[in-house]
Design a protein around this motif. Sequence first.
Motif, mmCIF file in Angstrom:
data_model
loop_
_atom_site.group_PDB
_atom_site.id
_atom_site.type_symbol
_atom_site.label_atom_id
_atom_site.label_comp_id
_atom_site.label_asym_id
_atom_site.label_seq_id
_atom_site.Cartn_x
_atom_site.Cartn_y
_atom_site.Cartn_z
ATOM 1 N N ALA A 1 37.364 58.258 10.784
ATOM 2 C CA ALA A 1 38.141 57.130 10.243
ATOM 3 C C ALA A 1 37.207 56.070 9.683
ATOM 4 C CB ALA A 1 39.041 56.551 11.324
ATOM 5 N N PRO A 2 36.530 56.349 8.577
ATOM 6 C CA PRO A 2 35.583 55.365 8.034
ATOM 7 C C PRO A 2 36.247 54.074 7.561
ATOM 8 C CG PRO A 2 35.890 57.196 6.510
ATOM 9 C CD PRO A 2 36.549 57.595 7.786
ATOM 10 N N ASP A 3 37.572 54.092 7.329
ATOM 11 C CA ASP A 3 38.260 52.887 6.882
ATOM 12 C C ASP A 3 38.744 52.011 8.040
ATOM 13 O OD1 ASP A 3 37.915 53.501 4.204
ATOM 14 O OD2 ASP A 3 39.758 54.683 4.105
ATOM 15 N N ALA A 4 38.604 52.490 9.273
ATOM 16 C CA ALA A 4 39.079 51.718 10.418
ATOM 17 C C ALA A 4 38.120 50.573 10.730
ATOM 18 C CB ALA A 4 39.219 52.624 11.633
ATOM 19 N N ILE A 5 38.690 49.428 11.041
ATOM 20 C CA ILE A 5 37.856 48.335 11.556
ATOM 21 C C ILE A 5 37.543 48.631 13.024
ATOM 22 C CG2 ILE A 5 38.806 46.691 9.913
ATOM 23 C CD1 ILE A 5 40.494 45.552 12.203
ATOM 24 N N LEU A 6 36.623 47.874 13.604
ATOM 25 C CA LEU A 6 36.121 48.175 14.938
ATOM 26 C C LEU A 6 37.236 48.232 15.975
ATOM 27 C CD1 LEU A 6 33.585 48.739 16.584
ATOM 28 C CD2 LEU A 6 33.358 46.268 16.962
ATOM 29 N N ALA A 7 38.153 47.276 15.936
ATOM 30 C CA ALA A 7 39.235 47.249 16.926
ATOM 31 C C ALA A 7 40.160 48.452 16.755
ATOM 32 C CB ALA A 7 40.027 45.949 16.800
ATOM 33 N N GLU A 8 40.421 48.840 15.496
ATOM 34 C CA GLU A 8 41.259 50.008 15.252
ATOM 35 C C GLU A 8 40.598 51.266 15.776
ATOM 36 O OE1 GLU A 8 43.633 48.762 11.160
ATOM 37 O OE2 GLU A 8 41.531 49.409 11.037
ATOM 38 N N TRP A 9 39.281 51.408 15.520
ATOM 39 C CA TRP A 9 38.586 52.592 16.001
ATOM 40 C C TRP A 9 38.589 52.652 17.531
ATOM 41 C CZ3 TRP A 9 37.452 57.307 15.305
ATOM 42 C CH2 TRP A 9 36.576 57.947 16.184
ATOM 43 N N ASN B 1 43.246 65.247 12.096
ATOM 44 C CA ASN B 1 43.327 64.497 13.343
ATOM 45 C C ASN B 1 44.784 64.145 13.607
ATOM 46 O OD1 ASN B 1 43.432 61.652 14.711
ATOM 47 N ND2 ASN B 1 41.435 62.507 15.252
ATOM 48 N N GLU B 2 45.241 64.349 14.833
ATOM 49 C CA GLU B 2 46.660 64.167 15.130
ATOM 50 C C GLU B 2 47.087 62.709 15.189
ATOM 51 O OE1 GLU B 2 44.838 65.588 19.118
ATOM 52 O OE2 GLU B 2 44.264 65.448 17.011
ATOM 53 N N ILE B 3 46.156 61.780 15.106
ATOM 54 C CA ILE B 3 46.502 60.358 15.040
ATOM 55 C C ILE B 3 46.267 59.813 13.632
ATOM 56 C CG2 ILE B 3 45.880 58.054 15.862
ATOM 57 C CD1 ILE B 3 45.388 59.254 18.607
ATOM 58 N N VAL B 4 45.031 59.809 13.188
ATOM 59 C CA VAL B 4 44.671 59.155 11.927
ATOM 60 C C VAL B 4 45.370 59.799 10.739
ATOM 61 C CG1 VAL B 4 42.765 58.532 10.399
ATOM 62 C CG2 VAL B 4 42.447 58.460 12.883
ATOM 63 N N SER B 5 45.399 61.128 10.672
ATOM 64 C CA SER B 5 45.931 61.817 9.488
ATOM 65 C C SER B 5 47.405 61.548 9.261
ATOM 66 C CB SER B 5 45.705 63.330 9.615
ATOM 67 O OG SER B 5 44.337 63.645 9.628
ATOM 68 N N PHE B 6 48.130 61.222 10.326
ATOM 69 C CA PHE B 6 49.569 61.008 10.215
ATOM 70 C C PHE B 6 49.925 59.524 10.179
ATOM 71 C CE2 PHE B 6 48.861 65.134 12.060
ATOM 72 C CZ PHE B 6 49.706 65.933 11.304
ATOM 73 N N GLU B 7 49.271 58.737 10.999
ATOM 74 C CA GLU B 7 49.621 57.319 11.068
ATOM 75 C C GLU B 7 48.962 56.509 9.960
ATOM 76 O OE1 GLU B 7 49.032 55.961 15.104
ATOM 77 O OE2 GLU B 7 49.925 57.806 15.909
ATOM 78 N N ASP B 8 47.840 57.003 9.436
ATOM 79 C CA ASP B 8 47.157 56.340 8.330
ATOM 80 C C ASP B 8 46.691 57.380 7.306
ATOM 81 O OD1 ASP B 8 46.873 53.375 9.199
ATOM 82 O OD2 ASP B 8 46.239 54.507 10.975
#
Length: 286
Positions: free
Chosen positions: A35-43, A220-227
């Motif tokens: 998730a290279p686009d996630a900010i630190l808190a999101e990651w 990824n079962e979180i990032v690919s669907f939610e973002d």
Amino acid sequence: MELLQIRLPSGFSATGARHIRPQQRRPRHPAEIVAPDAILAEWAHIEKRLGGSGGTIEAKCNIPLIQSENDLILVDIGGGGKFQPTEGQLETALSAAGHNPAAVTKVLLTHAHPDHLWGMLGSTGKLRFPNATYYIGAAEWDFWMTPDYASSMLEVLHPFAQGLQRDLSAIRERVMTVKDKDEVLPGIHAIATPGHTPGHFSYALTGSETLVVTGDVVTNEIVSFEDPAWRFGNDTDKQAAIASRQRFVDRSATDRFRLLGYHFAYPGLGAVERIGSAFHFVANAQ
């Protein structure tokens, strides 16, 4: 690596499928890939939900073994221990399930990245599945088999191309190229999902329900669907991959596909739930 066995009678249903689970440590993916686009808190939130630590998550590998009346079919074949030191358990898993590699008749390749294809050759340099016919996207074959890859590809891809040309050359006389919507085998259709690689395909097993073996259109079962509009670090064409991912996630929710994700947490099975304009992957092994 996990091996999922699926029997394919008429009126296909994935109910009752099971995994053979060899014990092994798994390679890990860092935030800049996942998730290279996630900010630190999101990651931090993503890492916690995926059970990761130290800025990384485990990268799983779920490989389906499909049994029909006449065929024994694999979708992807892993890295064969050549890409990550914790790989290379597919033959062990097949043996534990009572199958000889020589009995595999078809291999469907979602794409040609090392963790999906470098298991092509065994330790002797011969085909691991010597009696199989191999299916791969036409654009995928052309991209990786170009003789001038040193000038046409980014340097970071050169080691991939070298290994893939070694492995793909070994199946030159046994390969069938795939186009969008092809029925590659009875009840199994190809879905073009390019971007992660130029000729990436997912495969739909149709019957009383549809199970789609996703490959890396969703990683990824979180990032690919939610973002789904976020980049994934290993996508070859980031914008094309985002477009494919958004279409695929939307269609999976609309058409109520059941999904099997290659890199999802065991057993990798579930469905997409639409919540307003957002999406959520619901894991469900049944």
